[in-house]
Design a protein around this motif. Structure first.
Motif, PDB file in Angstrom:
ATOM      1  N   THR A  37     -17.010  17.951  83.114  1.00 46.92           N
ATOM      2  CA  THR A  37     -16.587  18.788  81.988  1.00 46.92           C
ATOM      3  C   THR A  37     -17.630  19.833  81.606  1.00 46.92           C
ATOM      4  N   ALA A  38     -18.904  19.579  81.934  1.00 49.05           N
ATOM      5  CA  ALA A  38     -19.955  20.569  81.663  1.00 49.05           C
ATOM      6  C   ALA A  38     -21.246  20.125  82.330  1.00 49.05           C
ATOM      7  N   VAL A  39     -22.029  21.106  82.755  1.00 49.08           N
ATOM      8  CA  VAL A  39     -23.394  20.870  83.221  1.00 49.08           C
ATOM      9  C   VAL A  39     -24.283  21.776  82.383  1.00 49.08           C
ATOM     10  N   THR A  40     -25.236  21.162  81.691  1.00 45.57           N
ATOM     11  CA  THR A  40     -26.100  21.896  80.778  1.00 45.57           C
ATOM     12  C   THR A  40     -27.552  21.619  81.130  1.00 45.57           C
ATOM     13  N   SER A  41     -28.351  22.679  81.231  1.00 49.37           N
ATOM     14  CA  SER A  41     -29.793  22.519  81.418  1.00 49.37           C
ATOM     15  C   SER A  41     -30.473  22.864  80.099  1.00 49.37           C
ATOM     16  N   PHE A  42     -31.651  22.274  79.895  1.00 51.11           N
ATOM     17  CA  PHE A  42     -32.374  22.454  78.640  1.00 51.11           C
ATOM     18  C   PHE A  42     -33.770  22.992  78.913  1.00 51.11           C
ATOM     19  N   ALA A  43     -34.085  24.129  78.310  1.00 52.93           N
ATOM     20  CA  ALA A  43     -35.410  24.733  78.433  1.00 52.93           C
ATOM     21  C   ALA A  43     -36.430  23.880  77.677  1.00 52.93           C
ATOM     22  N   ARG A  44     -37.702  24.167  77.911  1.00 52.38           N
ATOM     23  CA  ARG A  44     -38.776  23.414  77.248  1.00 52.38           C
ATOM     24  C   ARG A  44     -38.623  23.410  75.726  1.00 52.38           C
ATOM     25  N   ASP A  45     -38.118  24.512  75.178  1.00 54.33           N
ATOM     26  CA  ASP A  45     -37.961  24.585  73.721  1.00 54.33           C
ATOM     27  C   ASP A  45     -36.645  23.963  73.245  1.00 54.33           C
ATOM     28  N   GLY A  46     -35.867  23.364  74.174  1.00 47.81           N
ATOM     29  CA  GLY A  46     -34.620  22.699  73.823  1.00 47.81           C
ATOM     30  C   GLY A  46     -33.393  23.581  73.881  1.00 47.81           C
ATOM     31  N   THR A  47     -33.570  24.844  74.221  1.00 45.97           N
ATOM     32  CA  THR A  47     -32.432  25.764  74.308  1.00 45.97           C
ATOM     33  C   THR A  47     -31.506  25.340  75.452  1.00 45.97           C
ATOM     34  N   PRO A  48     -30.229  25.088  75.134  1.00 42.69           N
ATOM     35  CA  PRO A  48     -29.288  24.692  76.186  1.00 42.69           C
ATOM     36  C   PRO A  48     -28.690  25.898  76.902  1.00 42.69           C
ATOM     37  N   THR A  49     -28.424  25.724  78.201  1.00 42.86           N
ATOM     38  CA  THR A  49     -27.710  26.722  78.991  1.00 42.86           C
ATOM     39  C   THR A  49     -26.635  25.993  79.778  1.00 42.86           C
ATOM     40  N   VAL A  50     -25.379  26.347  79.508  1.00 38.04           N
ATOM     41  CA  VAL A  50     -24.252  25.737  80.231  1.00 38.04           C
ATOM     42  C   VAL A  50     -24.073  26.493  81.541  1.00 38.04           C
ATOM     43  N   LEU A  51     -24.080  25.745  82.648  1.00 39.02           N
ATOM     44  CA  LEU A  51     -23.926  26.369  83.963  1.00 39.02           C
ATOM     45  C   LEU A  51     -22.482  26.777  84.210  1.00 39.02           C
ATOM     46  N   ASP A  52     -22.325  27.873  84.895  1.00 32.61           N
ATOM     47  CA  ASP A  52     -21.008  28.346  85.319  1.00 32.61           C
ATOM     48  C   ASP A  52     -20.480  27.364  86.369  1.00 32.61           C
ATOM     49  N   PRO A  53     -19.265  26.864  86.216  1.00 35.69           N
ATOM     50  CA  PRO A  53     -18.704  25.931  87.203  1.00 35.69           C
ATOM     51  C   PRO A  53     -18.678  26.491  88.629  1.00 35.69           C
ATOM     52  N   ASP A  54     -18.704  27.798  88.778  1.00 33.43           N
ATOM     53  CA  ASP A  54     -18.745  28.390  90.115  1.00 33.43           C
ATOM     54  C   ASP A  54     -20.110  28.210  90.782  1.00 33.43           C
ATOM     55  N   SER A  55     -21.114  27.747  90.033  1.00 34.94           N
ATOM     56  CA  SER A  55     -22.452  27.582  90.596  1.00 34.94           C
ATOM     57  C   SER A  55     -22.677  26.193  91.193  1.00 34.94           C
ATOM     58  N   TYR A  56     -21.650  25.351  91.152  1.00 30.02           N
ATOM     59  CA  TYR A  56     -21.766  24.024  91.763  1.00 30.02           C
ATOM     60  C   TYR A  56     -20.431  23.597  92.362  1.00 30.02           C
ATOM     61  N   THR A  57     -20.520  22.654  93.291  1.00 31.37           N
ATOM     62  CA  THR A  57     -19.343  22.115  93.958  1.00 31.37           C
ATOM     63  C   THR A  57     -19.260  20.628  93.663  1.00 31.37           C
ATOM     64  N   VAL A  58     -18.074  20.158  93.341  1.00 31.14           N
ATOM     65  CA  VAL A  58     -17.862  18.748  93.035  1.00 31.14           C
ATOM     66  C   VAL A  58     -17.131  18.090  94.192  1.00 31.14           C
ATOM     67  N   ASP A  59     -17.694  16.995  94.678  1.00 31.27           N
ATOM     68  CA  ASP A  59     -17.049  16.175  95.705  1.00 31.27           C
ATOM     69  C   ASP A  59     -16.519  14.921  95.014  1.00 31.27           C
ATOM     70  N   ALA A  60     -15.298  14.999  94.524  1.00 31.87           N
ATOM     71  CA  ALA A  60     -14.694  13.870  93.816  1.00 31.87           C
ATOM     72  C   ALA A  60     -14.116  12.836  94.768  1.00 31.87           C
ATOM     73  N   ALA A  61     -13.987  13.177  96.055  1.00 34.60           N
ATOM     74  CA  ALA A  61     -13.427  12.238  97.027  1.00 34.60           C
ATOM     75  C   ALA A  61     -14.412  11.124  97.363  1.00 34.60           C
ATOM     76  N   SER A  62     -15.702  11.423  97.318  1.00 38.04           N
ATOM     77  CA  SER A  62     -16.720  10.394  97.575  1.00 38.04           C
ATOM     78  C   SER A  62     -16.765   9.432  96.403  1.00 38.04           C
ATOM     79  N   GLN A  63     -17.150   8.204  96.704  1.00 42.23           N
ATOM     80  CA  GLN A  63     -17.302   7.219  95.637  1.00 42.23           C
ATOM     81  C   GLN A  63     -18.631   6.518  95.800  1.00 42.23           C
ATOM     82  N   PRO A  64     -19.628   6.814  94.985  1.00 44.07           N
ATOM     83  CA  PRO A  64     -19.527   7.682  93.823  1.00 44.07           C
ATOM     84  C   PRO A  64     -19.421   9.161  94.199  1.00 44.07           C
TER      85      PRO A  64
END
Length: 183
Positions: free
Chosen positions: A80-107
């Protein structure tokens, strides 16, 4: 790495009436107890298998960036979301196009195609929010898992806290095909 439960299952894979039928209980005296035991049995079966049964939402916290991350608690329904946090705590939500999900694998796995963000905080630098489980309804959960929950509920009900630490061999046999092993 740590897991944080955000939304627990809204229903149990086994109803109170199913459990009472299995236990051969026809009074309402122990309804509250049996309902708690169903929840405990589901949690124990999920722990034993390493899976989520009914839809639930989690956050996987990671201390560092990784190119490929396994998502625990199959089956994965969605990231539903991937968020990275800078040293100062500032969140950045990643664009879903920047990652690929392999839901077929378990896990399931998530593969990041982007360059690792710079200047992330040392602890809980990345939060991966996800939904896991077979579905929203009890009937979405495979029958052997539901039967194992009934058996574990019966063990807990009969022994009322003084039973063996291990679940019965019959419940283990029902859970075995669904167990996730880390190699």
């Amino acid at each position: 790495m740590s897991l944080q439960l955000i939304s627990p299952p809204s229903t149990e894979p086994v109803s109170l009436s199913e459990a009472k039928l299995h236990l051969k209980v026809d009074t309402t005296d122990d309804d509250a107890l049996i309902a708690r035991l169903i929840t405990a049995a589901r949690a124990r079966a999920e722990w034993h298998t390493g899976r989520a049964f009914v839809t639930q939402s989690w956050i996987l916290w990671r201390d560092c960036w990784a190119e490929c991350v396994e998502i625990p608690l199959p089956p994965l329904q969605a990231i539903t979301a991937v968020t990275s946090f800078a040293r100062d705590g500032t969140p950045t939500v990643l664009d879903p196009d920047s990652y690929t999900v392999d839901a077929a694998s378990q896990p399931a796995r998530i593969l990041f195609g982007c360059v690792a963000p710079m200047g992330l905080r040392a602890i809980n630098a990345v939060a991966i929010a996800f939904d896991a489980g077979y579905g929203d309804a009890a009937d979405d959960v495979p029958a052997p898992l539901r039967e194992a929950i009934l058996e574990i509920t019966a063990e807990l009900y009969v022994h009322r806290g003084d039973g063996p630490e291990e679940i019965s061999l019959s419940a283990q046999a029902l859970l075995a095909p669904y167990r996730i092993f880390n190699i």
